[in-house]
Design a protein around this motif. Structure first.
Motif, PDB file in Angstrom:
ATOM      1  N   LEU A   1      31.372 -40.972 -27.358  1.00 30.72           N
ATOM      2  CA  LEU A   1      31.929 -41.838 -26.312  1.00 30.72           C
ATOM      3  C   LEU A   1      31.909 -41.136 -24.959  1.00 30.72           C
ATOM      4  O   LEU A   1      31.638 -41.765 -23.927  1.00 30.72           O
ATOM      5  N   ASP A   2      32.198 -39.845 -24.952  1.00 27.77           N
ATOM      6  CA  ASP A   2      32.120 -39.070 -23.699  1.00 27.77           C
ATOM      7  C   ASP A   2      30.686 -39.049 -23.168  1.00 27.77           C
ATOM      8  O   ASP A   2      30.457 -39.169 -21.957  1.00 27.77           O
ATOM      9  N   LYS A   3      29.722 -38.892 -24.057  1.00 26.66           N
ATOM     10  CA  LYS A   3      28.316 -38.887 -23.650  1.00 26.66           C
ATOM     11  C   LYS A   3      27.915 -40.242 -23.081  1.00 26.66           C
ATOM     12  O   LYS A   3      27.211 -40.331 -22.072  1.00 26.66           O
ATOM     13  N   ARG A   4      28.379 -41.279 -23.708  1.00 29.35           N
ATOM     14  CA  ARG A   4      28.067 -42.634 -23.227  1.00 29.35           C
ATOM     15  C   ARG A   4      28.654 -42.864 -21.838  1.00 29.35           C
ATOM     16  O   ARG A   4      28.025 -43.483 -20.971  1.00 29.35           O
ATOM     17  N   ALA A   5      29.873 -42.368 -21.628  1.00 31.91           N
ATOM     18  CA  ALA A   5      30.506 -42.501 -20.323  1.00 31.91           C
ATOM     19  C   ALA A   5      29.687 -41.803 -19.241  1.00 31.91           C
ATOM     20  O   ALA A   5      29.518 -42.328 -18.130  1.00 31.91           O
ATOM     21  N   LYS A   6      29.166 -40.624 -19.558  1.00 30.61           N
ATOM     22  CA  LYS A   6      28.353 -39.869 -18.599  1.00 30.61           C
ATOM     23  C   LYS A   6      27.012 -40.557 -18.350  1.00 30.61           C
ATOM     24  O   LYS A   6      26.583 -40.734 -17.201  1.00 30.61           O
ATOM     25  N   ASP A   7      26.331 -40.950 -19.432  1.00 33.73           N
ATOM     26  CA  ASP A   7      25.005 -41.559 -19.315  1.00 33.73           C
ATOM     27  C   ASP A   7      25.045 -42.879 -18.550  1.00 33.73           C
ATOM     28  O   ASP A   7      24.129 -43.198 -17.790  1.00 33.73           O
ATOM     29  N   ASN A   8      26.091 -43.646 -18.753  1.00 29.63           N
ATOM     30  CA  ASN A   8      26.195 -44.967 -18.118  1.00 29.63           C
ATOM     31  C   ASN A   8      26.977 -44.934 -16.808  1.00 29.63           C
ATOM     32  O   ASN A   8      27.218 -45.977 -16.209  1.00 29.63           O
ATOM     33  N   GLU A   9      27.394 -43.727 -16.417  1.00 26.26           N
ATOM     34  CA  GLU A   9      28.064 -43.537 -15.117  1.00 26.26           C
ATOM     35  C   GLU A   9      29.288 -44.440 -14.958  1.00 26.26           C
ATOM     36  O   GLU A   9      29.460 -45.094 -13.937  1.00 26.26           O
ATOM     37  N   TRP A  10      30.139 -44.434 -15.982  1.00 27.52           N
ATOM     38  CA  TRP A  10      31.361 -45.236 -15.896  1.00 27.52           C
ATOM     39  C   TRP A  10      32.288 -44.686 -14.817  1.00 27.52           C
ATOM     40  O   TRP A  10      32.590 -43.495 -14.779  1.00 27.52           O
ATOM     41  N   ASP A  11      32.732 -45.557 -13.938  1.00 26.95           N
ATOM     42  CA  ASP A  11      33.740 -45.181 -12.949  1.00 26.95           C
ATOM     43  C   ASP A  11      35.147 -45.320 -13.513  1.00 26.95           C
ATOM     44  O   ASP A  11      36.071 -44.642 -13.067  1.00 26.95           O
ATOM     45  N   LYS A  12      35.294 -46.223 -14.466  1.00 24.54           N
ATOM     46  CA  LYS A  12      36.602 -46.426 -15.102  1.00 24.54           C
ATOM     47  C   LYS A  12      36.430 -46.576 -16.602  1.00 24.54           C
ATOM     48  O   LYS A  12      35.417 -47.095 -17.073  1.00 24.54           O
ATOM     49  N   ILE A  13      37.440 -46.113 -17.336  1.00 27.16           N
ATOM     50  CA  ILE A  13      37.429 -46.208 -18.794  1.00 27.16           C
ATOM     51  C   ILE A  13      38.735 -46.855 -19.255  1.00 27.16           C
ATOM     52  O   ILE A  13      39.820 -46.479 -18.812  1.00 27.16           O
ATOM     53  N   TYR A  14      38.590 -47.819 -20.150  1.00 28.00           N
ATOM     54  CA  TYR A  14      39.747 -48.499 -20.732  1.00 28.00           C
ATOM     55  C   TYR A  14      39.672 -48.329 -22.248  1.00 28.00           C
ATOM     56  O   TYR A  14      38.603 -48.515 -22.842  1.00 28.00           O
ATOM     57  N   VAL A  15      40.792 -47.992 -22.868  1.00 30.90           N
ATOM     58  CA  VAL A  15      40.861 -47.915 -24.324  1.00 30.90           C
ATOM     59  C   VAL A  15      41.825 -48.995 -24.792  1.00 30.90           C
ATOM     60  O   VAL A  15      42.962 -49.089 -24.303  1.00 30.90           O
ATOM     61  N   VAL A  16      41.356 -49.820 -25.737  1.00 33.48           N
ATOM     62  CA  VAL A  16      42.106 -50.992 -26.175  1.00 33.48           C
ATOM     63  C   VAL A  16      42.288 -50.949 -27.683  1.00 33.48           C
ATOM     64  O   VAL A  16      41.317 -50.754 -28.428  1.00 33.48           O
ATOM     65  N   GLY A  17      43.523 -51.122 -28.141  1.00 33.81           N
ATOM     66  CA  GLY A  17      43.768 -51.148 -29.582  1.00 33.81           C
ATOM     67  C   GLY A  17      45.248 -51.052 -29.894  1.00 33.81           C
ATOM     68  O   GLY A  17      46.093 -51.005 -28.991  1.00 33.81           O
ATOM     69  N   GLU A  18      45.567 -51.036 -31.201  1.00 34.10           N
ATOM     70  CA  GLU A  18      46.957 -50.841 -31.615  1.00 34.10           C
ATOM     71  C   GLU A  18      47.469 -49.528 -31.024  1.00 34.10           C
ATOM     72  O   GLU A  18      46.702 -48.558 -30.914  1.00 34.10           O
ATOM     73  N   PRO A  19      48.748 -49.470 -30.623  1.00 32.69           N
ATOM     74  CA  PRO A  19      49.257 -48.315 -29.872  1.00 32.69           C
ATOM     75  C   PRO A  19      48.905 -46.946 -30.441  1.00 32.69           C
ATOM     76  O   PRO A  19      48.426 -46.069 -29.717  1.00 32.69           O
ATOM     77  N   ASP A  20      49.118 -46.752 -31.752  1.00 32.34           N
ATOM     78  CA  ASP A  20      48.886 -45.418 -32.316  1.00 32.34           C
ATOM     79  C   ASP A  20      47.399 -45.070 -32.348  1.00 32.34           C
ATOM     80  O   ASP A  20      47.001 -43.943 -32.052  1.00 32.34           O
ATOM     81  N   GLN A  21      46.555 -46.050 -32.664  1.00 33.08           N
ATOM     82  CA  GLN A  21      45.115 -45.796 -32.745  1.00 33.08           C
ATOM     83  C   GLN A  21      44.520 -45.578 -31.354  1.00 33.08           C
ATOM     84  O   GLN A  21      43.722 -44.655 -31.139  1.00 33.08           O
ATOM     85  N   ALA A  22      44.889 -46.444 -30.415  1.00 35.11           N
ATOM     86  CA  ALA A  22      44.355 -46.340 -29.056  1.00 35.11           C
ATOM     87  C   ALA A  22      44.756 -45.017 -28.406  1.00 35.11           C
ATOM     88  O   ALA A  22      43.939 -44.345 -27.771  1.00 35.11           O
ATOM     89  N   LYS A  23      46.013 -44.637 -28.579  1.00 33.42           N
ATOM     90  CA  LYS A  23      46.491 -43.391 -27.968  1.00 33.42           C
ATOM     91  C   LYS A  23      45.810 -42.173 -28.609  1.00 33.42           C
ATOM     92  O   LYS A  23      45.463 -41.207 -27.930  1.00 33.42           O
ATOM     93  N   GLU A  24      45.631 -42.231 -29.930  1.00 32.64           N
ATOM     94  CA  GLU A  24      44.973 -41.125 -30.635  1.00 32.64           C
ATOM     95  C   GLU A  24      43.564 -40.900 -30.100  1.00 32.64           C
ATOM     96  O   GLU A  24      43.161 -39.765 -29.794  1.00 32.64           O
ATOM     97  N   LEU A  25      42.809 -41.991 -29.941  1.00 29.51           N
ATOM     98  CA  LEU A  25      41.448 -41.866 -29.443  1.00 29.51           C
ATOM     99  C   LEU A  25      41.431 -41.440 -27.976  1.00 29.51           C
ATOM    100  O   LEU A  25      40.636 -40.596 -27.574  1.00 29.51           O
ATOM    101  N   LYS A  26      42.321 -42.014 -27.187  1.00 35.79           N
ATOM    102  CA  LYS A  26      42.415 -41.662 -25.756  1.00 35.79           C
ATOM    103  C   LYS A  26      42.618 -40.161 -25.590  1.00 35.79           C
ATOM    104  O   LYS A  26      41.971 -39.512 -24.761  1.00 35.79           O
ATOM    105  N   ASP A  27      43.522 -39.597 -26.377  1.00 34.85           N
ATOM    106  CA  ASP A  27      43.863 -38.181 -26.241  1.00 34.85           C
ATOM    107  C   ASP A  27      42.724 -37.250 -26.659  1.00 34.85           C
ATOM    108  O   ASP A  27      42.715 -36.066 -26.276  1.00 34.85           O
TER     109      ASP A  27
END
Length: 267
Positions: free
Chosen positions: A213-239
């Motif tokens: 996911l980090d590589k995809r963010a770099k390759d696609n030049e994301w200016d913003k990133i949003y993580v969406v999901g159930e609180p525990d899962q979304a936070k785990e991935l975000k961190d």
């Protein structure tokens, strides 16, 4: 289209004398209560006619000729795209064709017309700021879906699924198999067993997908990133992501249509 590059070019434009720049922001949003009867047609007709009448009264024949050339191009573009309207049209033009930028956009616009020495870029600049290149990462247990978005439109989607046998993530093709959900293909015991296994291993599993996911963010030049999901899962991935996440949306939307996800994100 790279809107920032277009803005950079348009900011350098300055005309003199009778060869001015036409700017148009036209609201064509069919979901807008003020557009239910196709009012955009009236706004377009009146907006174009007002400049023409003013120039006729002013007696500037050269400027009137330039404007009429631009007007014809504007009307041709609108007519040619009427069956494929989105929420609005942004258009900049000069009679000498040094400037021609016309695009249908999926973003709300306020109808405005200008005929000036420079293009009026306030609305376009605001759109570029509010709807940059973005990555929307939707997580639901053993599935992660990524939406590449730009200017409030979906540029592409990819879904990754964890192979529970090898514990490796792979790009997923085809319909969902129901693992990790309470679908018809799973018994309550299977679901309970999976949930227990998921809770025990989610940190390790998400740590495996994070570099992709980090590589995809770099390759696609994301200016913003949003993580969406159930609180525990979304936070785990975000961190676990190295890239900073701009917003955490604590709602399970992996099965929602992309348009609904976009509405949730870009409100």
């Amino acid at each position: 289209m790279d809107l920032n590059k277009e803005l950079e070019k348009l900011r350098k434009v300055r005309k003199e004398g009778a060869n001015k720049v036409f700017t148009m922001y036209l609201n064509t949003d069919p979901s807008d209560p003020d557009q239910q009867g196709g009012e955009w047609k009236i706004h377009l007709k009146n907006g174009l006619k007002n400049f023409e009448q003013y120039m006729q009264e002013d007696g500037n024949k050269e400027e009137l000729k330039n404007y009429q050339q631009v007007k014809q191009k504007v009307e041709k573009f609108v007519k040619g795209n009427e069956q494929n309207f989105k929420k609005g049209i942004v258009l900049f033009a000069t009679a000498d064709e040094e400037v021609w930028f016309a695009d249908r956009v999926q973003m709300p616009l306020k109808t405005e017309f200008y005929w000036e020495q420079t293009p009026v870029l306030d609305q376009l600049s605001k759109l570029a700021e509010e709807y940059p290149k973005s990555g929307i990462i939707l997580v639901q247990q053993n599935e992660v879906k990524v939406i590449d978005a730009y200017l409030n439109e979906v540029e592409g989607t990819t879904t990754y699924e964890l192979d529970l046998n090898t514990e490796d993530w792979r790009e997923k093709l085809g319909p969902r198999n129901g693992l990790g959900t309470t679908g018809k293909g799973s018994t309550n015991l299977q679901v309970d067993n999976f949930r227990a296994r998921f809770e025990e291993n989610k940190h390790r599993w998400y740590k495996k997908i994070a570099p992709e996911l980090d590589k995809r963010a770099k390759d696609n030049e994301w200016d913003k990133i949003y993580v969406v999901g159930e609180p525990d899962q979304a936070k785990e991935l975000k961190d676990l992501l190295n890239k900073p996440v701009d917003e955490l949306v604590q709602k399970n939307m992996l099965d929602h249509e992309e348009s609904k996800v976009m509405e949730e994100i870009f409100v």
